[in-house]
Design an enzyme around this catalytic site. Structure first.
Site, mmCIF file in Angstrom:
data_model
loop_
_atom_site.group_PDB
_atom_site.id
_atom_site.type_symbol
_atom_site.label_atom_id
_atom_site.label_comp_id
_atom_site.label_asym_id
_atom_site.label_seq_id
_atom_site.Cartn_x
_atom_site.Cartn_y
_atom_site.Cartn_z
ATOM 1 N N GLY A 87 26.170 43.001 -17.988
ATOM 2 C CA GLY A 87 27.485 43.000 -18.623
ATOM 3 C C GLY A 87 28.555 43.613 -17.730
ATOM 4 O O GLY A 87 29.689 43.121 -17.662
ATOM 5 N N THR A 88 28.208 44.675 -17.031
ATOM 6 C CA THR A 88 29.187 45.357 -16.174
ATOM 7 C C THR A 88 29.686 44.405 -15.096
ATOM 8 O O THR A 88 30.901 44.277 -14.871
ATOM 9 C CB THR A 88 28.548 46.613 -15.543
ATOM 10 O OG1 THR A 88 28.169 47.498 -16.599
ATOM 11 C CG2 THR A 88 29.508 47.317 -14.598
ATOM 12 N N ASN A 165 31.555 48.657 -28.793
ATOM 13 C CA ASN A 165 30.208 49.202 -28.629
ATOM 14 C C ASN A 165 29.998 50.535 -29.339
ATOM 15 O O ASN A 165 28.876 50.885 -29.669
ATOM 16 C CB ASN A 165 29.858 49.347 -27.144
ATOM 17 C CG ASN A 165 30.947 50.015 -26.349
ATOM 18 O OD1 ASN A 165 32.086 49.545 -26.319
ATOM 19 N ND2 ASN A 165 30.627 51.128 -25.716
ATOM 20 N N GLN A 193 28.362 43.329 -26.952
ATOM 21 C CA GLN A 193 27.782 43.847 -28.205
ATOM 22 C C GLN A 193 27.637 42.756 -29.262
ATOM 23 O O GLN A 193 26.929 42.922 -30.240
ATOM 24 C CB GLN A 193 28.635 44.990 -28.759
ATOM 25 C CG GLN A 193 28.540 46.271 -27.958
ATOM 26 C CD GLN A 193 27.165 46.928 -28.042
ATOM 27 O OE1 GLN A 193 26.459 46.817 -29.032
ATOM 28 N NE2 GLN A 193 26.780 47.631 -26.979
ATOM 29 N N SER A 213 25.218 40.368 -21.981
ATOM 30 C CA SER A 213 24.191 41.127 -21.266
ATOM 31 C C SER A 213 22.863 41.003 -22.014
ATOM 32 O O SER A 213 22.793 41.289 -23.211
ATOM 33 C CB SER A 213 24.620 42.593 -21.189
ATOM 34 O OG SER A 213 23.603 43.351 -20.599
ATOM 35 N N HIS A 215 20.053 42.647 -22.150
ATOM 36 C CA HIS A 215 19.273 43.743 -22.748
ATOM 37 C C HIS A 215 19.799 44.202 -24.108
ATOM 38 O O HIS A 215 19.207 45.065 -24.741
ATOM 39 C CB HIS A 215 19.135 44.912 -21.766
ATOM 40 C CG HIS A 215 20.354 45.754 -21.546
ATOM 41 N ND1 HIS A 215 20.510 46.980 -22.137
ATOM 42 C CD2 HIS A 215 21.463 45.566 -20.784
ATOM 43 C CE1 HIS A 215 21.656 47.519 -21.735
ATOM 44 N NE2 HIS A 215 22.252 46.681 -20.924
ATOM 45 N N CYS A 339 28.568 64.556 -22.535
ATOM 46 C CA CYS A 339 28.585 65.934 -22.055
ATOM 47 C C CYS A 339 28.800 65.901 -20.548
ATOM 48 O O CYS A 339 27.936 65.480 -19.798
ATOM 49 C CB CYS A 339 27.277 66.613 -22.400
ATOM 50 S SG CYS A 339 27.323 68.351 -22.031
HETATM 51 N N1 PLP Z 1 30.426 45.978 -22.350
HETATM 52 C C1 PLP Z 1 30.009 46.510 -23.502
HETATM 53 C C2 PLP Z 1 30.829 46.334 -24.732
HETATM 54 C C3 PLP Z 1 28.807 47.224 -23.552
HETATM 55 O O1 PLP Z 1 28.405 47.757 -24.707
HETATM 56 C C4 PLP Z 1 28.054 47.373 -22.361
HETATM 57 C C5 PLP Z 1 26.814 48.169 -22.344
HETATM 58 O O2 PLP Z 1 26.631 49.065 -23.134
HETATM 59 C C6 PLP Z 1 28.526 46.779 -21.179
HETATM 60 C C7 PLP Z 1 29.718 46.093 -21.213
HETATM 61 C C8 PLP Z 1 27.766 46.883 -19.896
HETATM 62 O O3 PLP Z 1 26.624 46.051 -19.903
HETATM 63 P P1 PLP Z 1 25.397 46.331 -18.917
HETATM 64 O O4 PLP Z 1 24.655 47.498 -19.462
HETATM 65 O O5 PLP Z 1 24.587 45.076 -18.964
HETATM 66 O O6 PLP Z 1 25.963 46.560 -17.564
#
Ligand code: PLP
Length: 401
Positions: A87-88, A165, A193, A213, A215, A339
């Protein structure tokens, strides 16, 4: 050595203690069918999908079949699907890829986006792009009118997430898409999400780019999708070979991609039934928490929210201590607060929703998924009030001493 859950069916640690997993928004276990679909690509079909020989062709077939499967769920053409490392990367490629195809200009996003979007926007701002961070309402929702008002003649991209998220709020994506289309500005939505929970039909949604993404829907980590509507020009962000039609260089993670496509297909086939089941559990959980902890506050939209998301602020509670106590009771949960160097930082999402920082440091997210049952919810409802009560009285004592 850390005990681990070995497969999605397992509800126990190796030590035998019972575990209830309430952190599906962070990640999900691999579905057994997904593992089975991936396995051949680690051994028999190990070829490089760009190679011309039989081994390569076999891997290539797996890759292209996966692309067609994803396209079927998104209702797009296979050529519009780019596989990424998650996702990133999909968010980075959407923002930077679209923006950097131009020489400067303006980007619109919201203050409640995931950091993969926010930090990509910041990066573009360093390069001279103007960025508008739209506000969200007290539920974390973006207004289509605000999007319309923010559009400038040189706006290159609008990026608004499908579902948040942290608090699970679902944005009015088709309405925002209509605004973007009217102004002929490409519209990206981070649907990480939403995958597995909400409708991903890009025609109904009206999006031009969409990130997913694996996972988050019982697929493997480290693999994602960026959908790009045909004709939208994207400047590649990773240079090298000509994989993914020159839009994302690097030998494809074939096993991961096959896993993603299998997981997405399964998730889509179960989506409506599973969403209704999770919604029932979520309402039982939210109702139970609000009635047994009178000062608990529900974060996010009461109705327009992901079926598996429950998020609360618990006054006079420090999230980290709460999470550790719940963990000892066998409950895996999370908080939006991070934290950093000893200080608990409230989340940027809760901050954008106007929740005071003192309250935001006590947030609790319970995100439901396939393994959760009514009995799990009842266990949480039996344990949580006493833990919260104990932490609140300790805080009171600390204050009065
Ligand atoms: N965007 C959202 C809304 C997410 O919740 C996440 C991961 O928690 C990401 C992007 C990033 O995805 P990834 O963990 O596959 O890099």
């Amino acid at each position: 050595m850390m005990d681990v859950l070995l497969n999605s069916g397992s509800r126990r640690l190796n030590s035998g203690s019972r575990r209830l997993y309430f952190d599906h928004a962070a990640t999900t276990p691999l579905a057994p069918e997904v593992i089975a679909a991936m396995l051949p690509y680690f051994n028999a079909s190990y070829g490089n999908p760009s190679s011309i020989h039989a081994e390569g062709r076999l891997a290539h077939e797996g890759l292209e079949a996966a692309r067609r499967q994803v396209a079927a769920v998104l209702h797009c053409r296979p050529q519009e699907v780019i596989f990424t490392s998650g996702g990133t990367e999909s968010d980075n490629l959407a923002l930077k890829g679209v923006a950097l195809a131009h020489e400067g200009g303006h980007i619109i996003t919201s203050a409640a986006e995931h950091h993969a979007v926010l930090h990509s926007a910041e990066y573009l701002a360093h390069l001279g792009f103007k960025v508008t961070y739209l506000p969200v309402d007290r539920f974390g929702m973006v207004s289509p009118d605000d999007v319309a008002a923010a559009i400038q003649p040189d706006t290159r991209l609008i990026s608004i997430m499908y579902a948040n998220n942290e608090v699970g709020t679902i944005n009015p994506i088709p309405q925002i898409a209509a605004v973007a289309q009217q102004a002929a500005v490409p519209f990206h939505s981070d649907a990480v999400q939403a995958g597995g929970s909400l409708d991903l039909d890009v025609e109904r949604l009206g999006v031009d780019l969409l990130s997913l993404s694996a996972h988050k829907f019982y697929g493997p980590k480290g693999v994602g999708v960026l959908y790009v509507r045909g004709g939208n020009h994207l400047l590649y962000q990773q240079s090298g070979g000509s994989q993914e039609s020159k839009r994302r260089a690097g030998t494809e993670n074939v096993a991961g991609i096959v896993g993603l496509a299998t997981a997405l297909t399964i998730a889509e086939s179960k989506r409506e039934v599973e969403a209704a089941r999770l919604l029932g559990l979520r309402e039982r959980l939210i109702g139970g928490v609000l009635s047994s902890i009178p000062d608990a506050i529900l974060n996010g939209h009461p109705v327009e929210r992901l079926p598996g998301n429950a998020n609360f602020c618990l006054p006079d509670v420090e999230a980290e201590t709460l999470l550790l106590r719940l963990d000892l009771l066998g409950i895996a949960a999370s908080s939006a607060s991070a934290c950093t160097s000893g200080a608990v930082e409230p989340s940027h999402v809760l901050h954008a929703m106007g929740i005071p920082d003192a309250l935001a440091v006590g947030s609790l997210r319970l995100s439901l998924g396939a393994s959760n049952t009514e009995a799990d919810i009842d266990y949480v409802l039996a344990k949580l009030p006493a833990v919260v009560n104990r932490l609140q009285s300790l805080k009171l004592r600390e204050r009065s001493s």
